[in-house]
Scaffold this motif. Sequence first.
Motif, PDB file in Angstrom:
ATOM      1  N   GLU A  12      10.414   1.953 -13.160  1.00 21.30           N
ATOM      2  CA  GLU A  12       9.195   2.005 -13.974  1.00 21.30           C
ATOM      3  C   GLU A  12       8.174   0.983 -13.495  1.00 21.30           C
ATOM      4  O   GLU A  12       6.963   1.248 -13.476  1.00 21.30           O
ATOM      5  CB  GLU A  12       9.550   1.758 -15.439  1.00 21.30           C
ATOM      6  N   CYS A  13       8.661  -0.186 -13.098  1.00 23.28           N
ATOM      7  CA  CYS A  13       7.791  -1.240 -12.586  1.00 23.28           C
ATOM      8  C   CYS A  13       7.076  -0.784 -11.316  1.00 23.28           C
ATOM      9  O   CYS A  13       5.853  -0.949 -11.167  1.00 23.28           O
ATOM     10  CB  CYS A  13       8.617  -2.498 -12.329  1.00 23.28           C
ATOM     11  N   LEU A  14       7.834  -0.173 -10.384  1.00 18.87           N
ATOM     12  CA  LEU A  14       7.246   0.320  -9.142  1.00 18.87           C
ATOM     13  C   LEU A  14       6.261   1.453  -9.413  1.00 18.87           C
ATOM     14  O   LEU A  14       5.166   1.497  -8.835  1.00 18.87           O
ATOM     15  CB  LEU A  14       8.346   0.812  -8.200  1.00 18.87           C
ATOM     16  N   ALA A  15       6.662   2.377 -10.279  1.00 17.97           N
ATOM     17  CA  ALA A  15       5.806   3.528 -10.584  1.00 17.97           C
ATOM     18  C   ALA A  15       4.495   3.089 -11.220  1.00 17.97           C
ATOM     19  O   ALA A  15       3.416   3.581 -10.845  1.00 17.97           O
ATOM     20  CB  ALA A  15       6.550   4.493 -11.509  1.00 17.97           C
ATOM     21  N   GLU A  16       4.577   2.155 -12.144  1.00 18.09           N
ATOM     22  CA  GLU A  16       3.359   1.677 -12.808  1.00 18.09           C
ATOM     23  C   GLU A  16       2.408   1.033 -11.803  1.00 18.09           C
ATOM     24  O   GLU A  16       1.184   1.204 -11.884  1.00 18.09           O
ATOM     25  CB  GLU A  16       3.731   0.684 -13.904  1.00 18.09           C
ATOM     26  N   ALA A  17       2.981   0.297 -10.830  1.00 18.68           N
ATOM     27  CA  ALA A  17       2.140  -0.342  -9.816  1.00 18.68           C
ATOM     28  C   ALA A  17       1.433   0.689  -8.945  1.00 18.68           C
ATOM     29  O   ALA A  17       0.366   0.409  -8.379  1.00 18.68           O
ATOM     30  CB  ALA A  17       2.984  -1.271  -8.950  1.00 18.68           C
ATOM     31  N   ARG A  18       2.012   1.885  -8.816  1.00 17.93           N
ATOM     32  CA  ARG A  18       1.391   2.973  -8.055  1.00 17.93           C
ATOM     33  C   ARG A  18       0.512   3.873  -8.937  1.00 17.93           C
ATOM     34  O   ARG A  18      -0.100   4.808  -8.436  1.00 17.93           O
ATOM     35  CB  ARG A  18       2.482   3.828  -7.392  1.00 17.93           C
ATOM     36  N   GLY A  19       0.517   3.632 -10.243  1.00 18.62           N
ATOM     37  CA  GLY A  19      -0.238   4.481 -11.151  1.00 18.62           C
ATOM     38  C   GLY A  19       0.472   5.790 -11.455  1.00 18.62           C
ATOM     39  O   GLY A  19      -0.174   6.790 -11.780  1.00 18.62           O
ATOM     40  N   TRP A  20       1.805   5.785 -11.380  1.00 23.19           N
ATOM     41  CA  TRP A  20       2.603   6.985 -11.609  1.00 23.19           C
ATOM     42  C   TRP A  20       3.398   6.843 -12.902  1.00 23.19           C
ATOM     43  O   TRP A  20       3.556   5.749 -13.451  1.00 23.19           O
ATOM     44  CB  TRP A  20       3.606   7.210 -10.472  1.00 23.19           C
ATOM     45  N   GLU A  21       3.967   7.984 -13.357  1.00 21.73           N
ATOM     46  CA  GLU A  21       4.976   8.011 -14.407  1.00 21.73           C
ATOM     47  C   GLU A  21       6.326   8.213 -13.723  1.00 21.73           C
ATOM     48  O   GLU A  21       6.504   9.170 -12.971  1.00 21.73           O
ATOM     49  CB  GLU A  21       4.718   9.154 -15.390  1.00 21.73           C
ATOM     50  N   LEU A  22       7.290   7.319 -13.991  1.00 20.10           N
ATOM     51  CA  LEU A  22       8.576   7.409 -13.298  1.00 20.10           C
ATOM     52  C   LEU A  22       9.252   8.748 -13.538  1.00 20.10           C
ATOM     53  O   LEU A  22       9.840   9.328 -12.617  1.00 20.10           O
ATOM     54  CB  LEU A  22       9.497   6.270 -13.735  1.00 20.10           C
ATOM     55  N   ARG A  23       9.189   9.265 -14.764  1.00 17.45           N
ATOM     56  CA  ARG A  23       9.892  10.518 -15.059  1.00 17.45           C
ATOM     57  C   ARG A  23       9.366  11.682 -14.223  1.00 17.45           C
ATOM     58  O   ARG A  23      10.068  12.680 -14.032  1.00 17.45           O
ATOM     59  CB  ARG A  23       9.784  10.849 -16.549  1.00 17.45           C
ATOM     60  N   GLU A  24       8.145  11.559 -13.712  1.00 16.01           N
ATOM     61  CA  GLU A  24       7.561  12.618 -12.884  1.00 16.01           C
ATOM     62  C   GLU A  24       7.853  12.417 -11.401  1.00 16.01           C
ATOM     63  O   GLU A  24       7.772  13.370 -10.613  1.00 16.01           O
ATOM     64  CB  GLU A  24       6.049  12.672 -13.103  1.00 16.01           C
ATOM     65  N   LYS A  25       8.214  11.187 -10.996  1.00 11.56           N
ATOM     66  CA  LYS A  25       8.364  10.868  -9.573  1.00 11.56           C
ATOM     67  C   LYS A  25       9.786  10.483  -9.180  1.00 11.56           C
ATOM     68  O   LYS A  25      10.070  10.343  -7.982  1.00 11.56           O
ATOM     69  CB  LYS A  25       7.425   9.717  -9.196  1.00 11.56           C
ATOM     70  N   GLY A  38       0.794  -1.224   0.000  1.00 14.13           N
ATOM     71  CA  GLY A  38       0.000   0.000   0.000  1.00 14.13           C
ATOM     72  C   GLY A  38       0.827   1.274   0.000  1.00 14.13           C
ATOM     73  O   GLY A  38       2.059   1.253   0.030  1.00 14.13           O
ATOM     74  N   PRO A  39       0.165   2.413   0.006  1.00 19.15           N
ATOM     75  CA  PRO A  39       0.830   3.713  -0.169  1.00 19.15           C
ATOM     76  C   PRO A  39       1.634   4.200   1.028  1.00 19.15           C
ATOM     77  O   PRO A  39       2.359   5.190   0.910  1.00 19.15           O
ATOM     78  CB  PRO A  39      -0.341   4.658  -0.459  1.00 19.15           C
ATOM     79  N   ALA A  40       1.542   3.532   2.172  1.00 18.62           N
ATOM     80  CA  ALA A  40       2.280   3.982   3.350  1.00 18.62           C
ATOM     81  C   ALA A  40       3.769   3.652   3.261  1.00 18.62           C
ATOM     82  O   ALA A  40       4.556   4.132   4.083  1.00 18.62           O
ATOM     83  CB  ALA A  40       1.691   3.353   4.607  1.00 18.62           C
ATOM     84  N   TYR A  41       4.171   2.857   2.280  1.00 18.54           N
ATOM     85  CA  TYR A  41       5.562   2.436   2.157  1.00 18.54           C
ATOM     86  C   TYR A  41       6.280   3.278   1.098  1.00 18.54           C
ATOM     87  O   TYR A  41       5.845   3.372  -0.044  1.00 18.54           O
ATOM     88  CB  TYR A  41       5.637   0.952   1.779  1.00 18.54           C
ATOM     89  N   ASP A  42       7.403   3.904   1.523  1.00 17.82           N
ATOM     90  CA  ASP A  42       8.230   4.679   0.601  1.00 17.82           C
ATOM     91  C   ASP A  42       9.069   3.727  -0.240  1.00 17.82           C
ATOM     92  O   ASP A  42       9.610   2.731   0.268  1.00 17.82           O
ATOM     93  CB  ASP A  42       9.149   5.628   1.367  1.00 17.82           C
ATOM     94  N   LEU A  43       9.221   4.061  -1.516  1.00 25.60           N
ATOM     95  CA  LEU A  43       9.924   3.196  -2.465  1.00 25.60           C
ATOM     96  C   LEU A  43      11.268   3.812  -2.850  1.00 25.60           C
ATOM     97  O   LEU A  43      11.323   4.970  -3.287  1.00 25.60           O
ATOM     98  CB  LEU A  43       9.073   2.994  -3.719  1.00 25.60           C
ATOM     99  N   GLU A  44      12.343   3.053  -2.702  1.00 23.39           N
ATOM    100  CA  GLU A  44      13.679   3.512  -3.055  1.00 23.39           C
ATOM    101  C   GLU A  44      14.441   2.389  -3.748  1.00 23.39           C
ATOM    102  O   GLU A  44      14.203   1.201  -3.492  1.00 23.39           O
ATOM    103  CB  GLU A  44      14.456   3.937  -1.800  1.00 23.39           C
ATOM    104  N   ILE A  45      15.382   2.770  -4.614  1.00 24.26           N
ATOM    105  CA  ILE A  45      16.224   1.807  -5.319  1.00 24.26           C
ATOM    106  C   ILE A  45      17.682   2.243  -5.200  1.00 24.26           C
ATOM    107  O   ILE A  45      17.997   3.421  -5.392  1.00 24.26           O
ATOM    108  CB  ILE A  45      15.836   1.706  -6.812  1.00 24.26           C
TER     109      ILE A  45
END
Length: 261
Positions: free
Chosen positions: A166-179, A138-145
């Motif tokens: 990109e895989c993580l961003a897509e799962a959140r409904g985001w565009e990686l280049r924006e996040k 869920g959204p409470a977890y911050d994502l880092e690589i």
Amino acid sequence: MKCPLIINGAGGRMGATLVRLAQSDSELALAGVVVPSSRVQGLESLGCPFGKSLGEVLKTVKGAVVIDFTSPEASLGTVRLAAETGMAAVIGTTGFTPEQLDELRAAARQAPLFWASNMSVGINTLLAVLPELVKKLGPAYDLEIMEIHHNKKKDAPSGTALKLGECLAEARGWELREKACCCREGIIGERPREEIGLQTLRGGDVVGDHTIYFFGPGERIEVTHRAHSRDTLALGALRAAKWLHSQKPGKLYSMADMLMA
């Protein structure tokens, strides 16, 4: 029947690994190698045609699959030649711009083309399971690589790190280049909730380490993939070449296409 293979950039570290493994694979025939002009000495021992350019080698080799782990500009030359001749090509190069990837996709309509930023079966299996982990946490977890590579690598973040992002961003409904956040320095304030950090380390002879972090309330999950040798990536590329040999043009094939076939 053996799949004939041409290695473009056979004088490099990955190219030399591909040559060695191809020679020991009973399903492959090393049909040609391409090397820069300064490295042509001693290639007679390989027992196959060799030359300074792919076009030169193709004059004597027909129906082969080309594997190219070189540079974005050199690989684009391979792709353009594929579009002209219809030859099949497996591209393992990273660092392409979005416009260059568009060129790969366009050329794939004319010739069987396969591209992956990482040829590891393990990484590509990880890409298949990460979305479920993102959604369940869920959204409470911050994502880092965090990615680590040898000190000769030219592009950053690595193509694999970007693919994971990109895989993580897509799962959140985001565009990686924006996040995506690839650098933090100075007084940056609180971490935005909608952000994916991609941090880079370079040093030594590290083949490739990638860790995905899920930072949550009161706990942390780390998922790490480590490539212990280039053989891992080369074996994936050779497997892709054998699979691509029987494919038709029409799309830019990926590891996902091969693994699901």
